[in-house]
Design a protein around this motif. Structure first.
Motif, short mmCIF file in Angstrom:
data_model
loop_
_atom_site.label_atom_id
_atom_site.label_comp_id
_atom_site.label_asym_id
_atom_site.label_seq_id
_atom_site.Cartn_x
_atom_site.Cartn_y
_atom_site.Cartn_z
N GLU A 1 0.84 -1.19 0.00
CA GLU A 1 0.00 0.00 0.00
C GLU A 1 0.88 1.24 0.00
O GLU A 1 2.01 1.22 0.48
N HIS A 2 0.33 2.34 -0.52
CA HIS A 2 1.01 3.62 -0.42
C HIS A 2 0.43 4.35 0.78
O HIS A 2 -0.74 4.74 0.78
N LEU A 3 1.24 4.54 1.79
CA LEU A 3 0.78 5.13 3.04
C LEU A 3 1.39 6.50 3.27
O LEU A 3 2.47 6.80 2.77
N LYS A 4 0.69 7.31 4.04
CA LYS A 4 1.25 8.55 4.56
C LYS A 4 1.70 8.24 5.98
O LYS A 4 0.88 7.84 6.82
N LEU A 5 3.00 8.41 6.25
CA LEU A 5 3.58 7.97 7.51
C LEU A 5 4.42 9.06 8.17
O LEU A 5 5.07 9.83 7.49
N VAL A 6 4.39 9.07 9.50
CA VAL A 6 5.40 9.79 10.27
C VAL A 6 6.27 8.73 10.93
O VAL A 6 5.75 7.81 11.57
N MET A 7 7.58 8.82 10.74
CA MET A 7 8.52 7.87 11.35
C MET A 7 9.41 8.62 12.33
O MET A 7 10.08 9.59 11.95
N LYS A 8 9.41 8.19 13.57
CA LYS A 8 10.27 8.82 14.56
C LYS A 8 11.42 7.88 14.93
O LYS A 8 11.20 6.69 15.20
N PHE A 9 12.63 8.41 14.94
CA PHE A 9 13.82 7.64 15.32
C PHE A 9 14.47 8.30 16.53
O PHE A 9 14.75 9.50 16.52
N VAL B 1 12.25 16.41 10.23
CA VAL B 1 11.80 17.38 11.24
C VAL B 1 12.54 17.12 12.55
O VAL B 1 12.67 15.97 12.99
N THR B 2 12.99 18.20 13.18
CA THR B 2 13.60 18.06 14.51
C THR B 2 12.52 17.72 15.53
O THR B 2 11.52 18.42 15.64
N GLY B 3 12.72 16.65 16.29
CA GLY B 3 11.83 16.36 17.40
C GLY B 3 12.10 17.29 18.56
O GLY B 3 13.08 18.05 18.56
N PHE B 4 11.20 17.29 19.56
CA PHE B 4 11.50 17.90 20.86
C PHE B 4 11.39 19.41 20.88
O PHE B 4 11.33 20.02 21.93
N ILE B 5 11.35 20.06 19.70
CA ILE B 5 11.47 21.52 19.64
C ILE B 5 10.18 22.15 19.09
O ILE B 5 9.60 21.66 18.12
N GLY B 6 9.79 23.27 19.71
CA GLY B 6 8.72 24.10 19.17
C GLY B 6 9.13 25.56 19.28
O GLY B 6 10.27 25.88 19.62
N THR B 7 8.18 26.46 19.00
CA THR B 7 8.43 27.88 19.24
C THR B 7 7.18 28.51 19.82
O THR B 7 6.07 28.06 19.58
N TYR C 1 6.37 13.10 21.14
CA TYR C 1 5.29 14.08 21.11
C TYR C 1 5.25 14.78 19.75
O TYR C 1 4.18 14.94 19.14
N THR C 2 6.41 15.20 19.26
CA THR C 2 6.49 15.83 17.94
C THR C 2 5.88 14.92 16.88
O THR C 2 5.10 15.37 16.03
N ALA C 3 6.24 13.65 16.92
CA ALA C 3 5.77 12.70 15.90
C ALA C 3 4.25 12.58 15.91
O ALA C 3 3.61 12.58 14.85
N THR C 4 3.65 12.48 17.10
CA THR C 4 2.19 12.31 17.15
C THR C 4 1.48 13.63 16.83
O THR C 4 0.39 13.61 16.26
N ILE C 5 2.09 14.76 17.17
CA ILE C 5 1.52 16.05 16.78
C ILE C 5 1.46 16.16 15.25
O ILE C 5 0.44 16.55 14.67
N GLU D 1 -0.49 6.11 9.69
CA GLU D 1 0.06 5.60 10.94
C GLU D 1 1.27 6.45 11.34
O GLU D 1 1.94 7.03 10.49
N VAL D 2 1.55 6.49 12.64
CA VAL D 2 2.79 7.04 13.17
C VAL D 2 3.65 5.86 13.61
O VAL D 2 3.19 5.03 14.41
N TRP D 3 4.86 5.78 13.11
CA TRP D 3 5.76 4.66 13.47
C TRP D 3 6.84 5.15 14.42
O TRP D 3 7.63 6.04 14.07
N MET D 4 6.87 4.57 15.60
CA MET D 4 7.92 4.87 16.58
C MET D 4 8.98 3.76 16.49
O MET D 4 8.74 2.63 16.92
N TRP D 5 10.11 4.10 15.91
CA TRP D 5 11.18 3.12 15.77
C TRP D 5 12.04 3.11 17.03
O TRP D 5 12.50 4.15 17.50
#
Length: 472
Positions: free
Chosen positions: A4-12, A198-204, A220-224, A233-237
């Motif tokens: 399948e072609h998915l839209k994904l966020v992958m966090k490492f 995208v840098t995790g952990f950081i906002g403004t 948190y960044t990944a799920t946001i 899906e959001v993938w937490m590696w």
């Protein structure tokens, strides 16, 4: 899934990005999924150990230790430059990557030197220093992905639209504006086929000041992002195959849990499942975005899928058994507490004002005592503040404490409305000759937790794991 072609966020996380070999492996995983036609945003943490070293460097700078800054900056620059040189083969891409790294390193050095002049480290300047870990990591990962032939676009957390309040160190995203801006800024890049880094952990803040999201901030960044972009899906590696029926270091027969609900995962995270931070689950849960916990060392494993609705099987009322060590039990007691409801409010108000987290609470119907569990590192502070606030009031006679205990818990949505689960739990523990000191069960019935001697915690956990057939 790969068909399948998915839209994904992958966090490492940092452990996956610790060395050049890890970064090469991570970017290879991203390349595989991108070449299958999936739309991907990659969220990266700082390389392992970097955040702690940034904290240390900032604190030394506040003590005007100018000499330590030069050595630290040189070491940090060398580590990221070496990783880039190990991974990136294309000369032009390497040159660009090293140039970007040098710009950030120079900015970090100026910031640390500024702190030495002031001799003061404010929460605001601390957040700015900490942000460099993710900034440097993202530059290396982005360069490595370009070297593999992928088109990338890089974003700081604030650049892609994550707006927070100004509680530096523990900033909270302003989700309405964040969702809108992430969709507008990040959405087009992914839709056009670029891998967004995208840098995790950081906002403004709304004024453009750098903030950090606190512990578990990259999760948190990944799920946001996942919630804002309405991804599949959001993938937490991480470095495990998913959420487990127990800590495999304690119970070797522990198995990966295939599917679990958000409510169960929050309970598991609270009781020490290292793969997720409880707060990070909220944005995905609110929008019904599934989260998958996967293993970078075993990428073909499906891992654990976290979904909205509990998957309840009659024979699987319990999903996991957990244990929290390094805790202490405090008891506030006195005959004067009976019929004095304000005492309980006073106890927890004092603890809250001193930033002491309470893990578990129990009060008997007699109201003559309140028992609760805190982390062992908070024990001395908790007892001292309670004694100063409560003793001599005429209501509380004594504040006692003890270490050498642990919390054992069982978690599972199937416990709700199923009679006899508590009886099975306590009979199993009793059959092992283990004495239970304190019990708590929330009205949600998602977990039963209790306190035992620390020396007997492993025995209790293993017996429960076997009783509820979690090893099958």
């Amino acid at each position: 899934m790969s068909e399948e072609h998915l839209k994904l966020v992958m966090k490492f996380g940092g452990t996956s990005l610790g060395e050049s070999s890890g970064i090469r492996h991570v970017t290879g995983i991203v390349q595989d999924y991108a070449q299958q036609g999936n739309k991907i945003a990659v969220v990266v943490s700082a390389m392992s150990g970097v955040t702690d070293k940034l904290i240390e460097a900032a604190e030394k700078a506040s003590m005007r230790d100018r000499a330590s800054i030069d050595a630290f900056v040189k070491s940090l620059a060398g580590r990221h430059a070496q990783a880039s040189q190990d991974i990136i083969k294309n000369g032009e891409i390497l040159k660009q990557t090293l140039g970007s790294l040098n710009q950030q390193i120079a900015e970090l050095e100026k910031t640390l030197v500024g702190i030495t002049y002031l001799g003061e480290l404010t929460p605001r300047s601390r957040d700015y220093v900490l942000s460099f870990g993710e900034k440097l990591s993202a530059i290396v990962v982005s360069g490595a992905l370009k070297d593999l032939g992928l088109r990338t676009e890089s974003f700081l957390g604030g650049q892609c639209g994550i707006v927070t309040d100004d509680r530096f160190g523990e900033a909270k995203p302003l989700m309405n504006i964040t969702r809108q801006q992430v969709k507008e800024r990040l959405g087009p890049a992914i839709a056009a086929g670029a891998v967004a880094v995208v840098t995790g952990f950081i906002g403004t803040t709304q004024d453009g000041l750098t903030t950090t999201l606190g512990r578990g901030g990259s999760d948190y960044t990944a799920t946001i992002l996942g919630a804002s972009l309405q991804v599949d899906e959001v993938w937490m590696w991480t470095d495990v195959d998913g959420l487990m029926t127990a800590d495999p270091r304690v119970e070797p027969s522990a198995k990966t849990i295939p599917v679990i609900s958000f409510s169960e995962a929050i309970e598991m995270a609270y009781f020490g499942a290292k793969a997720m931070h409880p707060r990070a689950l909220e944005p995905a849960s609110e929008r019904g975005i599934p989260i998958r916990v996967k293993n970078t060392l075993n990428p073909n494993s499906p891992g654990t899928l976290i979904v909205q609705e509990p998957q309840v099987e009659p024979e699987r009322v319990v999903k996991t058994a957990a244990m929290i060590r390094n805790v202490a039990l405090i008891t506030v007691s006195g005959a004067g507490m009976v019929g004095a409801p304000a005492i309980a409010a006073k106890v927890f108000s004092v603890l809250g004002e001193n930033n002491i987290d309470v893990l578990m609470i129990s009060q008997g119907s007699s109201q003559a005592n309140i028992s609760f569990v805190v982390s062992r590192t908070s024990l001395e502070k908790a007892v001292n503040t309670l004694e100063l606030s409560l003793l001599g009031s005429g209501f509380v006679k004594e504040v006692t404490s003890e270490t050498g205990i642990c919390i054992v818990a069982v978690v599972g949505a199937g416990m709700k409305g199923t009679p006899g689960v508590a009886a099975r739990v306590f009979k199993t523990v009793a059959d092992q000759g283990v004495n239970i000191r304190m019990i708590a069960q929330g009205s949600s019935e998602l977990n039963i937790s209790f306190v035992v001697e620390e020396s007997e915690g492993v025995k209790a956990l293993r017996a429960l794991h076997k009783e509820f057939k979690l090893d099958c």
